[in-house]
Write a protein that holds these residues in place. Structure first.
Motif, PDB file in Angstrom:
ATOM      1  N   TYR A 112       0.849  -1.182   0.000  1.00  0.00           N
ATOM      2  CA  TYR A 112       0.000   0.000   0.000  1.00  0.00           C
ATOM      3  C   TYR A 112       0.888   1.236   0.000  1.00  0.00           C
ATOM      4  CZ  TYR A 112      -3.963  -2.917   1.425  1.00  0.00           C
ATOM      5  OH  TYR A 112      -4.950  -3.864   1.486  1.00  0.00           O
ATOM      6  N   ARG A 113       0.354   2.299  -0.534  1.00  0.00           N
ATOM      7  CA  ARG A 113       0.958   3.601  -0.322  1.00  0.00           C
ATOM      8  C   ARG A 113      -0.027   4.472   0.442  1.00  0.00           C
ATOM      9  NH1 ARG A 113       2.091   7.127  -5.577  1.00  0.00           N
ATOM     10  NH2 ARG A 113       2.087   8.757  -3.976  1.00  0.00           N
ATOM     11  N   ILE A 126      -1.406  -1.128  -4.058  1.00  0.00           N
ATOM     12  CA  ILE A 126      -0.574  -1.042  -5.254  1.00  0.00           C
ATOM     13  C   ILE A 126      -0.568  -2.385  -5.989  1.00  0.00           C
ATOM     14  CG2 ILE A 126       1.712  -0.488  -6.166  1.00  0.00           C
ATOM     15  CD1 ILE A 126       2.271   1.004  -3.541  1.00  0.00           C
ATOM     16  N   HIS A 127      -0.074  -3.416  -5.330  1.00  0.00           N
ATOM     17  CA  HIS A 127      -0.042  -4.776  -5.868  1.00  0.00           C
ATOM     18  C   HIS A 127      -0.277  -5.747  -4.722  1.00  0.00           C
ATOM     19  CE1 HIS A 127       1.440  -4.138 -10.003  1.00  0.00           C
ATOM     20  NE2 HIS A 127       2.276  -3.239  -9.524  1.00  0.00           N
ATOM     21  N   GLN A 135      -2.583  -6.700  -9.843  1.00  0.00           N
ATOM     22  CA  GLN A 135      -2.579  -5.264  -9.635  1.00  0.00           C
ATOM     23  C   GLN A 135      -3.661  -4.835  -8.665  1.00  0.00           C
ATOM     24  OE1 GLN A 135      -3.018  -3.553 -13.526  1.00  0.00           O
ATOM     25  NE2 GLN A 135      -0.903  -3.974 -14.105  1.00  0.00           N
ATOM     26  N   PRO A 192      -1.327   0.692  -9.592  1.00  0.00           N
ATOM     27  CA  PRO A 192      -0.138  -0.083  -9.912  1.00  0.00           C
ATOM     28  C   PRO A 192       0.895   0.601 -10.809  1.00  0.00           C
ATOM     29  CG  PRO A 192      -1.935  -0.729 -11.332  1.00  0.00           C
ATOM     30  CD  PRO A 192      -2.485   0.312 -10.393  1.00  0.00           C
ATOM     31  N   TYR A 232       5.045   0.836 -10.707  1.00  0.00           N
ATOM     32  CA  TYR A 232       5.559  -0.138  -9.733  1.00  0.00           C
ATOM     33  C   TYR A 232       5.521  -1.553 -10.329  1.00  0.00           C
ATOM     34  CZ  TYR A 232       4.148   3.658  -6.591  1.00  0.00           C
ATOM     35  OH  TYR A 232       3.965   4.883  -5.984  1.00  0.00           O
ATOM     36  N   GLN A 252       5.567   9.789  -6.604  1.00  0.00           N
ATOM     37  CA  GLN A 252       5.688   8.554  -5.838  1.00  0.00           C
ATOM     38  C   GLN A 252       6.235   8.789  -4.428  1.00  0.00           C
ATOM     39  OE1 GLN A 252       7.977   6.451  -8.987  1.00  0.00           O
ATOM     40  NE2 GLN A 252       6.312   4.925  -8.950  1.00  0.00           N
ATOM     41  N   TYR A 261       5.167   3.859   2.296  1.00  0.00           N
ATOM     42  CA  TYR A 261       4.788   2.570   1.727  1.00  0.00           C
ATOM     43  C   TYR A 261       4.699   1.520   2.837  1.00  0.00           C
ATOM     44  CZ  TYR A 261       5.651   4.624  -2.809  1.00  0.00           C
ATOM     45  OH  TYR A 261       5.579   5.429  -3.926  1.00  0.00           O
TER      46      TYR A 261
END
Lengths: 116, 111
Positions: free
Chosen positions: A35-36, A46-47, A57, A61, A64, A85, A89
């Motif tokens: 996660y962000r 994110i993934h 995804q 995504p 990354y 970005q 994270y």
């Protein structure tokens, strides 16, 4: 009793540089995710991976890459870092995917990434 | 698509009660609640599975109404330690494998 370990804890990058954020868990969890977290945006997926060799995804995504060659490790790669970005994270893991089960997510302590 | 939490922020005095709501435009199969202190990782509170479930421990409880696609977190007789950001997450169904969180509710408890 390590749980979920993320390295590094802090990182500063220049635009265009590449980097890998490491995530390792010692609980034999099949499910892992990244996660962000940005102010006011909550945690955005994110993934994720439901097991070794399987990734998919999430919501955000782009920019990354991930791979899952072992059950324990789930690295997140930034191929060409961009200022957008800059974020915190978090890696998380659980015994099984978060669907119809009451398996909690175990979060790492996070990586604070700044991109100049 | 992220679930929507309300309110965005709550300020309480010790001993007061609060309710945090979480709603989704998608069918909910399970709702997950976490609390995060500033600068720390999110910490698990509880998970509710479909079936109109209610859960609770200590003075924190939650309900899940799958027909309305809503969940609510109830904090009673709040303590200073309840301060933090609360996140709800949705999972299951067409979102199998994905745990999608709302934007968070900031709860501040004053003495």
């Amino acid at each position: 009793n390590a749980g979920v370990t993320q390295t590094p804890k802090f990182q500063v990058l220049k635009t265009g540089q590449s980097m890998t954020l490491q995530c390792a868990q010692d609980m034999n969890h099949e499910y892992m995710s990244w996660y962000r977290q940005d102010p006011g945006m909550g945690l955005r997926l994110i993934h994720y991976s439901v097991g070794a060799g399987i990734t998919d995804q999430g919501e955000v995504p782009n920019g990354y890459n991930v791979s899952r060659s072992t059950t324990e490790d789930f690295p997140l790669r930034l191929l060409s870092a961009a200022p957008s970005q800059t974020s915190v994270y978090f890696c998380a893991s659980s015994y099984s995917p978060p669907a119809d089960h009451d398996q909690p997510q175990h979060f790492g302590d996070g990586t604070r990434l700044s991109i100049l | 698509q992220q679930p929507v939490q309300s309110p965005q922020a709550v300020i309480l005095r010790e001993g007061e009660d609060a309710v945090i709501n979480c709603s989704s435009s998608k069918a909910l199969y399970s709702v997950h609640w976490y609390r995060q202190k500033h600068g720390e990782a999110p910490v698990f509170l509880m998970i509710l599975l479909k079936g109109g479930e209610q859960k609770g421990h200590d003075k924190i409880s939650a309900s899940f109404n799958e027909k309305k696609q809503q969940s609510s977190l109830y904090l009673t007789a709040s303590q200073l330690s309840y301060s933090g950001t609360y996140f709800c997450g949705q999972a299951g169904g067409t979102s199998y494998g994905k745990l999608t969180f709302g934007q968070g509710t900031i709860l501040t408890v004053h003495p």
